[in-house]
Motif scaffolding. Structure first.
Motif, PDB file in Angstrom:
ATOM      1  N   UNK A 224       5.521  -5.720   7.789  1.00 35.43           N
ATOM      2  CA  UNK A 224       4.707  -5.277   6.650  1.00 35.43           C
ATOM      3  C   UNK A 224       3.468  -4.507   7.094  1.00 35.43           C
ATOM      4  N   UNK A 225       2.790  -4.972   8.153  1.00 29.74           N
ATOM      5  CA  UNK A 225       1.584  -4.290   8.587  1.00 29.74           C
ATOM      6  C   UNK A 225       1.907  -2.917   9.171  1.00 29.74           C
ATOM      7  N   UNK A 226       3.003  -2.828   9.927  1.00 31.45           N
ATOM      8  CA  UNK A 226       3.406  -1.537  10.480  1.00 31.45           C
ATOM      9  C   UNK A 226       3.766  -0.554   9.372  1.00 31.45           C
ATOM     10  N   UNK A 227       4.430  -1.055   8.325  1.00 26.57           N
ATOM     11  CA  UNK A 227       4.779  -0.203   7.184  1.00 26.57           C
ATOM     12  C   UNK A 227       3.516   0.262   6.474  1.00 26.57           C
ATOM     13  N   UNK A 228       2.576  -0.659   6.281  1.00 27.54           N
ATOM     14  CA  UNK A 228       1.309  -0.298   5.631  1.00 27.54           C
ATOM     15  C   UNK A 228       0.592   0.789   6.424  1.00 27.54           C
ATOM     16  N   UNK A 229       0.538   0.632   7.735  1.00 26.81           N
ATOM     17  CA  UNK A 229      -0.126   1.627   8.577  1.00 26.81           C
ATOM     18  C   UNK A 229       0.606   2.966   8.524  1.00 26.81           C
ATOM     19  N   UNK A 230       1.936   2.910   8.547  1.00 26.15           N
ATOM     20  CA  UNK A 230       2.740   4.127   8.568  1.00 26.15           C
ATOM     21  C   UNK A 230       2.600   4.914   7.266  1.00 26.15           C
ATOM     22  N   UNK A 231       2.548   4.204   6.128  1.00 27.55           N
ATOM     23  CA  UNK A 231       2.486   4.860   4.818  1.00 27.55           C
ATOM     24  C   UNK A 231       1.068   4.973   4.275  1.00 27.55           C
ATOM     25  N   UNK A 232       0.109   4.416   5.033  1.00 31.22           N
ATOM     26  CA  UNK A 232      -1.306   4.469   4.629  1.00 31.22           C
ATOM     27  C   UNK A 232      -1.521   3.792   3.269  1.00 31.22           C
ATOM     28  N   UNK A 233      -0.938   2.602   3.138  1.00 32.49           N
ATOM     29  CA  UNK A 233      -1.125   1.797   1.929  1.00 32.49           C
ATOM     30  C   UNK A 233      -1.528   0.391   2.344  1.00 32.49           C
ATOM     31  N   UNK A 234      -1.939  -0.430   1.394  1.00 35.01           N
ATOM     32  CA  UNK A 234      -2.400  -1.765   1.699  1.00 35.01           C
ATOM     33  C   UNK A 234      -1.269  -2.726   2.033  1.00 35.01           C
ATOM     34  N   UNK A 235      -1.600  -3.743   2.835  1.00 37.40           N
ATOM     35  CA  UNK A 235      -0.617  -4.763   3.216  1.00 37.40           C
ATOM     36  C   UNK A 235      -0.076  -5.478   1.982  1.00 37.40           C
ATOM     37  N   UNK A 236      -0.952  -5.781   1.010  1.00 39.25           N
ATOM     38  CA  UNK A 236      -0.516  -6.440  -0.220  1.00 39.25           C
ATOM     39  C   UNK A 236       0.422  -5.567  -1.035  1.00 39.25           C
ATOM     40  N   UNK A 238       2.526  -3.406   0.186  1.00 33.13           N
ATOM     41  CA  UNK A 238       3.831  -3.477   0.847  1.00 33.13           C
ATOM     42  C   UNK A 238       4.561  -4.750   0.427  1.00 33.13           C
ATOM     43  N   UNK A 239       3.843  -5.864   0.365  1.00 35.63           N
ATOM     44  CA  UNK A 239       4.472  -7.129  -0.033  1.00 35.63           C
ATOM     45  C   UNK A 239       5.051  -7.031  -1.434  1.00 35.63           C
ATOM     46  N   UNK A 240       4.322  -6.392  -2.342  1.00 33.11           N
ATOM     47  CA  UNK A 240       4.816  -6.226  -3.707  1.00 33.11           C
ATOM     48  C   UNK A 240       6.057  -5.338  -3.729  1.00 33.11           C
ATOM     49  N   UNK A 241       6.042  -4.292  -2.930  1.00 29.98           N
ATOM     50  CA  UNK A 241       7.218  -3.419  -2.842  1.00 29.98           C
ATOM     51  C   UNK A 241       8.428  -4.199  -2.314  1.00 29.98           C
ATOM     52  N   UNK A 242       8.204  -5.038  -1.318  1.00 27.99           N
ATOM     53  CA  UNK A 242       9.306  -5.826  -0.749  1.00 27.99           C
ATOM     54  C   UNK A 242       9.959  -6.703  -1.802  1.00 27.99           C
ATOM     55  N   UNK A 243       9.146  -7.345  -2.618  1.00 27.72           N
ATOM     56  CA  UNK A 243       9.700  -8.199  -3.674  1.00 27.72           C
ATOM     57  C   UNK A 243      10.562  -7.397  -4.634  1.00 27.72           C
ATOM     58  N   UNK A 244      10.077  -6.216  -5.021  1.00 27.97           N
ATOM     59  CA  UNK A 244      10.840  -5.394  -5.961  1.00 27.97           C
ATOM     60  C   UNK A 244      12.111  -4.836  -5.315  1.00 27.97           C
TER      61      UNK A 244
END
Length: 275
Positions: A224-236, A238-244
């Protein structure tokens, strides 16, 4: 040069090393690394994966001519958990060159995996190189022999160990701290094209564009943190996206998502091996 058994043992060719250095940072690096190793020791096929303990291996390269579908349908999906080399690496966290006898597991399920692996793939002998990138980040190279009369010797292992530091340094220079994912695959290779197309189309009709981006990075092994860094979005976020994503694709875990992606990839047809 040959060893006492007559097996060919080579010295590192300057041009092969030069090509490998020139290929640093390019999509050709993994195939050039394979050529470098082939200049040292003869082998029939190679597989290179990125490895982090507790996570799916990340496909980086292969030169398989037969049964390639087993790599995607079984090994990367779940069978890797019984790979004696990865079991050993997870326990010892050791850089080196290992033959199968040095990585035997006492677990019954691992023994069954090993018997099935050699029967199904036709491999007769195997060497594994474990190359440390950083803490808990590794490149694992498998070299296989297909002929009954051929096998890796102690001299082969010694030759590869002599150049293990060179190979590890090249890998660290190439990957550095960057996430291991499919952007390193050569576009002109058949498997590179297939996997990139599979990543681009995965979940296309069921997810939003951003969810598809996140899902594509998830199945390539980024956390999740690597994805957040890669897409320049917040860690939280990313977590919401994962659930969806899980809800949209009807899965309950990363393992199930990974299996769905591999099935999606294989459904496009298994391409022939690169020359």
């Amino acid at each position: 040069m040959t060893d006492s058994s007559g097996a060919a043992v080579c010295s590192l060719e300057p041009q092969v090393l030069t090509d490998c250095i020139d290929g640093l940072g390019s999509a050709h690096f993994t195939s050039l690394l394979s050529k470098l190793l082939r200049s040292l020791v003869a082998f029939d096929c190679a597989v290179i994966v990125g490895y982090r303990p507790g996570k799916h291996p990340i496909y980086l390269y292969d030169s398989l001519q037969h049964q390639r579908e087993l790599l995607f349908q079984r090994y990367l999906l779940h069978a890797y958990q019984h790979d004696p080399f990865l079991v050993r690496l997870a326990e010892w966290q050791e850089e080196g060159v290992f033959q199968i006898g040095q990585a035997q597991s006492v677990r019954e399920e691992d023994q069954r995996y090993l018997e099935g692996f050699y029967q199904q793939t036709g491999w007769r002998d195997e060497l594994c190189l474990t190359l440390r990138l950083a803490e808990s980040r590794w490149i694992v190279v498998y070299l296989g022999m297909l002929q009954d009369q051929a096998g890796f010797t102690v001299a082969h292992q010694h030759t590869l160990r002599r150049y293990l530091g060179v190979c590890a340094a090249l890998c660290r220079q190439h990957w550095g701290q960057a996430p291991l994912h499919l952007s390193s695959l050569p576009l002109e290779s058949n498997i590179g094209q297939q996997l990139r197309q599979a990543v681009a189309s995965f979940g296309q009709t069921l997810l939003t564009e951003r969810e598809q981006q996140v899902a594509a990075l998830m199945v390539q092994g980024l956390d999740s943190q690597e994805i957040a860094d890669h897409l320049h979005i917040g860690h939280g976020t990313v977590k919401n996206h994962r659930k969806r994503i899980y809800a949209g694709l009807g899965v309950n875990s990363l393992s199930e998502l990974f299996g769905l992606f591999l099935n999606h990839t294989v459904a496009a047809g298994t391409p022939p091996a690169d020359d």
